[in-house]
Design a protein around this motif. Structure first.
Motif, short mmCIF file in Angstrom:
data_model
loop_
_atom_site.label_atom_id
_atom_site.label_comp_id
_atom_site.label_asym_id
_atom_site.label_seq_id
_atom_site.Cartn_x
_atom_site.Cartn_y
_atom_site.Cartn_z
N ASP A 27 2.07 -38.98 13.62
CA ASP A 27 2.80 -37.10 14.68
C ASP A 27 3.33 -36.94 13.01
OD1 ASP A 27 3.55 -35.36 15.20
OD2 ASP A 27 4.79 -35.38 16.41
N ARG A 28 2.25 -36.00 12.08
CA ARG A 28 3.03 -35.91 10.81
C ARG A 28 3.58 -34.78 10.37
NH1 ARG A 28 5.78 -39.45 8.23
NH2 ARG A 28 5.00 -41.92 8.85
N SER A 29 4.07 -34.16 11.76
CA SER A 29 4.11 -32.29 11.43
C SER A 29 5.33 -32.31 11.04
CB SER A 29 3.56 -32.11 13.27
OG SER A 29 4.55 -32.59 13.54
N LYS A 30 5.31 -31.26 10.83
CA LYS A 30 6.82 -30.67 9.98
C LYS A 30 7.61 -30.51 11.02
CE LYS A 30 8.52 -27.18 7.99
NZ LYS A 30 8.92 -25.66 6.83
N PHE A 54 25.31 -27.73 11.41
CA PHE A 54 25.13 -26.89 10.51
C PHE A 54 24.64 -27.61 8.98
CE2 PHE A 54 25.63 -24.18 6.78
CZ PHE A 54 24.55 -23.34 6.92
N VAL A 55 25.82 -28.73 9.04
CA VAL A 55 25.59 -29.26 7.62
C VAL A 55 24.20 -30.21 8.07
CG1 VAL A 55 25.86 -31.72 6.69
CG2 VAL A 55 28.01 -29.45 6.99
N TYR A 56 24.07 -31.16 8.83
CA TYR A 56 22.97 -31.88 9.33
C TYR A 56 20.98 -31.35 9.08
CZ TYR A 56 24.93 -36.34 11.42
OH TYR A 56 26.02 -37.43 10.96
N SER A 57 21.59 -29.53 9.72
CA SER A 57 20.25 -28.71 9.59
C SER A 57 19.73 -28.73 8.30
CB SER A 57 20.83 -27.44 10.12
OG SER A 57 19.76 -26.55 9.64
N ILE A 58 20.87 -28.81 7.45
CA ILE A 58 20.29 -28.05 6.23
C ILE A 58 20.20 -29.91 5.43
CG2 ILE A 58 21.75 -27.87 3.48
CD1 ILE A 58 20.96 -25.32 5.36
N MET A 59 20.66 -30.99 5.61
CA MET A 59 20.66 -32.53 5.43
C MET A 59 18.87 -32.55 5.39
SD MET A 59 24.07 -34.37 6.61
CE MET A 59 23.69 -35.69 6.42
N SER A 60 18.91 -32.25 7.14
CA SER A 60 17.77 -32.52 7.33
C SER A 60 16.13 -31.15 6.86
CB SER A 60 17.50 -31.89 9.28
OG SER A 60 16.08 -31.80 9.28
N ARG A 73 12.89 -36.13 10.50
CA ARG A 73 12.79 -34.92 12.83
C ARG A 73 14.55 -36.08 12.80
NH1 ARG A 73 8.02 -37.61 12.79
NH2 ARG A 73 7.05 -35.52 12.87
N ARG A 74 14.41 -36.87 12.86
CA ARG A 74 16.05 -37.64 13.00
C ARG A 74 17.44 -36.61 13.18
NH1 ARG A 74 19.85 -40.73 10.48
NH2 ARG A 74 18.60 -40.98 8.86
N LEU A 75 17.13 -36.55 11.83
CA LEU A 75 18.76 -35.10 11.46
C LEU A 75 18.26 -34.09 11.61
CD1 LEU A 75 18.46 -35.94 7.87
CD2 LEU A 75 20.66 -36.21 9.42
N GLY A 76 17.56 -33.77 12.24
CA GLY A 76 16.91 -32.30 12.62
C GLY A 76 17.24 -32.48 14.42
#
Length: 113
Positions: A27-30, A54-60, A73-76
């Motif tokens: 599964d290589r979707s964005k 918010f920081v995890y979202s930016i890191m993702s 994907r994990r950070l998201g």
């Protein structure tokens, strides 16, 4: 023609394509970074949690730009979890404060009259 082993049989089969066992579908979707959700969660009164989300979202988003799809994907997912926890916690705090405020205002007006 190549000889490939299938996932369900130990015997080789003659086929033109490789089997599912050798090339599993990826599964290589964005992956989503949930940045909008994290920004909305920043308006809730649960500041340590929503800032970390918010920081995890930016890191993702940064991981995706660097090509690390699994890490993005994990950070998201962590960003989504923290943002949802912040939204639910914020709603609970707002409802509790509104309830306390209305009870105190009602008691104050009853004592004045």
């Amino acid at each position: 023609i190549s000889i490939a082993y299938t996932a369900f049989s130990p015997r080789p089969s003659i086929s033109r394509h490789s089997s599912i066992a050798t090339n599993p579908p990826m599964d290589r979707s964005k992956p989503k970074d949930y940045l909008i959700l994290a920004v909305i969660a920043c308006f809730c009164p649960v500041w340590p949690i929503n800032i970390v989300g918010f920081v995890y979202s930016i890191m993702s988003r940064n991981s995706l730009e660097q090509g690390n799809i699994d890490g993005a994907r994990r950070l998201g997912r962590v960003a989504k979890l923290l943002s949802v926890v912040s939204l639910v916690g914020g709603a609970i705090i707002i409802v509790a404060c509104a309830k306390t405020f209305t009870q105190n205002a009602f008691n104050y007006l009853n004592n004045k009259l």
